[in-house]
Design a protein around this motif. Structure first.
Motif, PDB file in Angstrom:
ATOM      1  N   ILE A  40       0.844  -1.198   0.000  1.00  0.00           N
ATOM      2  CA  ILE A  40       0.000   0.000   0.000  1.00  0.00           C
ATOM      3  C   ILE A  40       0.880   1.249   0.000  1.00  0.00           C
ATOM      4  O   ILE A  40       0.660   2.182  -0.763  1.00  0.00           O
ATOM      5  N   ALA A  44       1.154   4.113  -2.795  1.00  0.00           N
ATOM      6  CA  ALA A  44       0.854   5.497  -2.415  1.00  0.00           C
ATOM      7  C   ALA A  44       2.009   6.421  -2.815  1.00  0.00           C
ATOM      8  O   ALA A  44       1.784   7.537  -3.277  1.00  0.00           O
ATOM      9  N   LEU A  47       1.986   6.848  -6.696  1.00  0.00           N
ATOM     10  CA  LEU A  47       0.775   7.411  -7.310  1.00  0.00           C
ATOM     11  C   LEU A  47       0.989   8.766  -8.005  1.00  0.00           C
ATOM     12  O   LEU A  47       0.576   8.933  -9.156  1.00  0.00           O
ATOM     13  N   ILE A 331      -6.357   2.904  -3.597  1.00  0.00           N
ATOM     14  CA  ILE A 331      -5.344   3.763  -4.231  1.00  0.00           C
ATOM     15  C   ILE A 331      -5.440   3.620  -5.750  1.00  0.00           C
ATOM     16  O   ILE A 331      -5.348   4.587  -6.492  1.00  0.00           O
ATOM     17  N   ILE A 334      -8.139   5.695  -7.099  1.00  0.00           N
ATOM     18  CA  ILE A 334      -7.748   7.110  -7.252  1.00  0.00           C
ATOM     19  C   ILE A 334      -6.970   7.260  -8.556  1.00  0.00           C
ATOM     20  O   ILE A 334      -7.166   8.203  -9.315  1.00  0.00           O
TER      21      ILE A 334
ATOM     22  N   PRO B  45      -0.828   7.602   5.629  1.00  0.00           N
ATOM     23  CA  PRO B  45      -0.029   8.106   4.500  1.00  0.00           C
ATOM     24  C   PRO B  45      -0.594   7.655   3.160  1.00  0.00           C
ATOM     25  O   PRO B  45      -0.314   8.246   2.135  1.00  0.00           O
ATOM     26  N   ALA B  46      -1.404   6.588   3.174  1.00  0.00           N
ATOM     27  CA  ALA B  46      -1.946   6.077   1.915  1.00  0.00           C
ATOM     28  C   ALA B  46      -3.317   6.668   1.589  1.00  0.00           C
ATOM     29  O   ALA B  46      -3.885   6.354   0.559  1.00  0.00           O
ATOM     30  N   GLN B  51      -2.858  12.461  -0.087  1.00  0.00           N
ATOM     31  CA  GLN B  51      -2.717  12.778  -1.520  1.00  0.00           C
ATOM     32  C   GLN B  51      -2.904  14.287  -1.730  1.00  0.00           C
ATOM     33  O   GLN B  51      -2.153  14.913  -2.474  1.00  0.00           O
TER      34      GLN B  51
END
Lengths: 505, 339
Positions: A40, A44, A47, A331, A334, B45-46, B51
């Protein structure tokens, strides 16, 4: 459909997509090897770099990295009892005893090949299962999740060799540790002593780092020697032996992959629970259940095949319903939106080529990760044979970094130290650390789903949910069957002994 | 030897010039010039919050003239841990935070354990985004409108993760609209509650329109009520709770809840933050969140922005605590029911 499958593959044939697949995988293996940082976190961090990329390249980078972390974190579980991520904890049970026997290469090879096969089967099942995802998701709810967790609990007896009471005590200790923090149902603080730090509970990877790795280093410092047993002078297995093991246990790989796939499909069941449930399945269906926990390669193959297939599973609800199967898939969701792709059922009608791109990415990334893993194994397998003067500071440094990086809290480093002492004491007095893990992983899942099941369907919920009832019968049968077989064997042996005694007299 | 001495003297002279220039510059420029600023994110954090933070941080740093805006995650306690850390931090302006502000206000109103701050005293710096929460029902429930929910002859089963703002919003809604409520807590995330509703285990749940749009379009869910002051532009046919509620006292409660929810994701600093730093930070945040280039970038990344000024943010928080005091007993009673 075949056109879409071909178009999906062609999209991955571009130099950019190939380049990002390799970059993602190398990066994923490195992240996976660092404890506390799992798939993960890997996704992240990547991304923001995917904005502006084309769909195939972005997915190659993200999914490639996520898949590669599986083998990376399995490798540290096998070599040092340090789970790179919570999901790899089941690899400790048999992977590390194999390392101690000087079979690290075989364990790493089996782990890599099982993950490859799991990934490929997962991709195939992903392509086939899309139409049946919805009915399966509709059929399985909290009562069925509860049964799955109960199945995981049945392996406590396996690790309670010598004393069932000690085994149960260790599992209860794990359950109590999991209860530290906010109650998942009513948000009431439990065992927090008004500490805000404890409100978020004890981090599972941090506890595992302490319980297994730190305690093992303490043992090594006190006793001396190397990680592998004194009687074993050097690494005495090969990576190809492990690869062959995974291929020859094809039935186990398929069963574990299917389980991993469907655990990935269902939101609300973590991968760590999935790997323990798969381990329980391997144990219950093995011809040699008595060797589990002592270095049975089947105990390595099953969790890794499940983790490999889990990726495909996580994609299914995202594609079929627009609901992410887990945090990693959230994620990815997104990323989809960032790339202008709207996830959900319409993807199956309007963007089938993109769906097949994802299927191919899972399969290709699994295979490429396997190749990298096989190439890296001979180097990594030598590490446990190093002198303790080198290995203790090395592993402890990794433990400290891993414990800190999980939540960027110094308090977690202290927690790892405390669990290190606890692990050392448990090992010395033969309280199973594996049972502690099982208790800690399954406690909240059982609590959560028992509460939801009772709230929704009442106290006798089990009789209102036919699938859950069927699963309960399966649990009773698979748990009782080995006892019945042993009883029958003992009875026959007695008969033979009596007959021999009669004829002798 | 002479040459070495000359080199040393030249070095000292150069250092003095640079130091002098820096000192002179510092007097003339903003308090952030060349500084490292810490942005606390009390979430994973994810997660989506991180973001937002990672995307906005470089732009805020540039507009502040700071060397760097460093994102630090302090997750835990449902956002309380990071907020408690901010509450205790030095108010020199070098530390600020971003999170879902309604979570903090609701935690304080419900007198949740672990709250060590007074939300009205934080220094508000501007809202980034507020994605309105809507109430959705599942197809198997047969409830297509809010009137169907009100006319239900059994308790309305609501799937919830825990005692979050959705939980408390539903408590106020059930009280105001007069339907029996059974809240089932313990679900793990929006995906889990969504699946429970689609499967028919629960009648309804609350999420954002963006999260539920695919299921609504597929006919698996119905949007029945908005918690906003005005109808949500993405679902103009869905009535707001404030349109339906008639009782003035109940309306007041709902207004307090709507004021909480409209706060969304926002920036805030410790209490009594240095006025000069506050002004500079508010200006930099406003400049960032109204810059067309930044807005374009955020839209492309699927991170929508709906900026609201720090003053409006503060006004809303004050309104919540002025009107929302009678919510505390209702919240506490709801929590007792599930314990």
């Amino acid at each position: 459909m075949l056109d879409a499958a071909w178009a999906g593959l062609v999209a991955l044939g571009t130099p950019t997509a190939i380049f990002f697949t390799v970059v993602g995988i190398v990066y994923g293996i490195v992240i996976g090897l660092l404890p506390g940082l799992g798939g993960i976190v890997a996704m992240a961090l990547l991304l923001p770099f995917t904005w502006g990329m084309d769909f195939a390249a972005a997915m190659s980078l993200l999914i490639g990295a996520h898949i590669a972390t599986i083998w990376g974190s399995s490798a540290t579980s096998i070599l040092f009892r340090v789970p790179g991520a919570a999901k790899s904890v089941a690899l400790i049970f048999d992977g590390y005893p194999m390392t101690q026997r000087g079979e690290a290469s075989r364990a790493l090879g089996a782990s890599a090949m099982a993950a490859v096969l799991g990934g490929v089967y997962g991709a195939i099942f992903l392509a086939i299962s899309i139409p049946i995802t919805r009915p399966v998701m509709m059929a399985l709810g909290p009562a069925e999740y509860l049964m799955l967790a109960l199945w995981g609990l049945t392996i406590i007896a396996t690790f309670s060799e010598g004393s069932l009471l000690k085994g149960m005590t260790a599992a209860c200790l794990g359950v109590l540790t999991a209860f530290i923090g906010m109650d998942v149902v009513t948000a009431t603080p439990r065992f927090t002593f008004d500490s805000v730090t404890l409100m978020d509970g004890i981090s599972f990877p941090v506890a595992m780092i302490g319980l297994f790795a730190v305690s093992e280093m303490m043992k090594l410092m006190i006793k001396g020697g190397t990680l592998i047993e004194r009687t074993v002078t050097e690494e005495n297995s090969s990576v190809w032996q492990g690869v062959r093991d995974a291929c020859s246990h094809w039935g186990l790989v398929i069963r574990s992959s299917l389980l991993g796939l469907w655990i990935g499909v269902l939101p609300g069941i973590g991968q760590s629970v999935g790997s323990i449930a798969t381990y329980a399945q391997a144990l219950r269906t093995s011809k040699h259940p008595e060797t589990f926990g002592k270095g049975n390669v089947e105990g390595v193959i099953a969790p890794d095949a499940s983790l490999g297939a889990n990726e495909g599973g996580g994609l299914l609800p995202t594609l079929a319903l627009g609901i992410p199967g887990g945090e990693g898939m959230a994620i990815l969701l997104i990323a989809f939106i960032g790339l202008g792709v709207v996830p959900g059922p319409q993807m199956l009608t309007h963007n089938l080529d993109l769906v097949y791109t994802l299927v191919w990415v899972v399969a290709i990334a699994s295979i490429v990760t396997g190749i990298f893993a096989i190439l890296l194994t001979p180097i990594l397998a030598r590490v446990p044979t190093l002198n303790p003067n080198v290995i203790v500071p090395l592993v402890l440094a990794v433990c400290v970094v891993g414990a800190y990086s999980d939540r960027q809290e110094v308090s977690d480093v202290i927690v790892a130290g405390v669990f290190g002492v606890l692990g050392y004491i448990m090992d010395k007095y033969r309280y199973s650390r594996a049972n502690f893990v099982i208790g800690m992983v399954l406690a909240l899942l059982i609590e959560r789903n028992l509460h939801i099941s009772v709230s929704l369907y009442g106290d006798w919920f089990i009789f209102q949910r036919p699938v859950a009832l069927g699963m309960l019968f399966l649990i009773i049968f698979t748990t009782a069957w080995p006892f019945y077989k042993n009883w029958k064997r003992d009875k026959e042996l007695k008969k033979v002994a009596q007959a021999e005694h009669g004829s002798a007299s | 030897m002479q040459s070495r001495a000359r080199t040393v003297l030249a070095g000292i002279a150069a250092s003095a010039v640079i130091a002098g220039a820096t000192v002179t510059g510092a007097f003339a420029q903003s308090p952030y010039e060349g500084e490292d600023v810490t942005l606390i994110i009390p979430n994973s954090p994810a997660g989506l919050m991180s973001q937002y933070a990672h995307t906005l941080a470089p732009h805020i740093a540039e507009n502040l003239g700071a060397r760097n805006v460093r994102v630090v995650n302090h997750q835990g306690g449902g956002g309380l841990k990071g907020s408690n850390i901010l509450w205790e931090s030095d108010p020199d302006g070098m530390t600020f935070a971003m999170t879902n502000v309604p979570t903090l206000l609701v935690a304080q109103l419900a007198e949740s354990p672990g709250v060590q701050f007074n939300a009205t005293d934080f220094t508000y710096l501007g809202r980034v985004q507020a994605d309105p929460r809507l109430m959705f029902t599942g197809k198997p429930s047969g409830l297509k409108t809010i009137e169907d929910v009100r006319n239900l002859d059994r308790p309305f089963v609501f799937a919830s993760q825990g005692t979050d703002e959705d939980f408390y919003t539903m408590v106020v809604l059930a009280d105001a609209l007069g339907y029996d409520l059974k809240i089932v807590t313990g679900y793990e995330g929006d995906a889990d509650t969504s699946l429970a509703v689609i499967r028919g285990d629960a009648d309804g749940h609350m999420t954002t329109w963006t999260q539920s749009a695919p299921a609504v379009e597929a006919g698996d869910k119905y949007a029945v009520l908005a918690t906003t002051f005005e109808r949500y532009e993405g679902a103009p046919d869905v009535p707001t709770a404030l349109e339906i509620i008639e009782d003035p006292k109940q309306k007041e409660n709902m207004q307090a809840i709507s004021s909480i929810l409209v706060l969304g994701r926002g920036f805030f600093g410790p209490p009594d933050m240095d006025p000069e730093a506050t002004e500079a930070l508010r200006a930099a945040i406003e400049k960032t969140l109204t810059d067309p280039e930044v807005l374009k970038e955020m839209k492309e990344k699927g991170l929508p922005v709906s900026f609201n000024s720090a003053d409006a943010q503060k006004e809303n928080v004050d309104r919540v605590f002025a009107n929302g005091k009678n919510l505390t007993p209702m919240f506490k009673e709801a929590v007792t029911k599930i314990q």
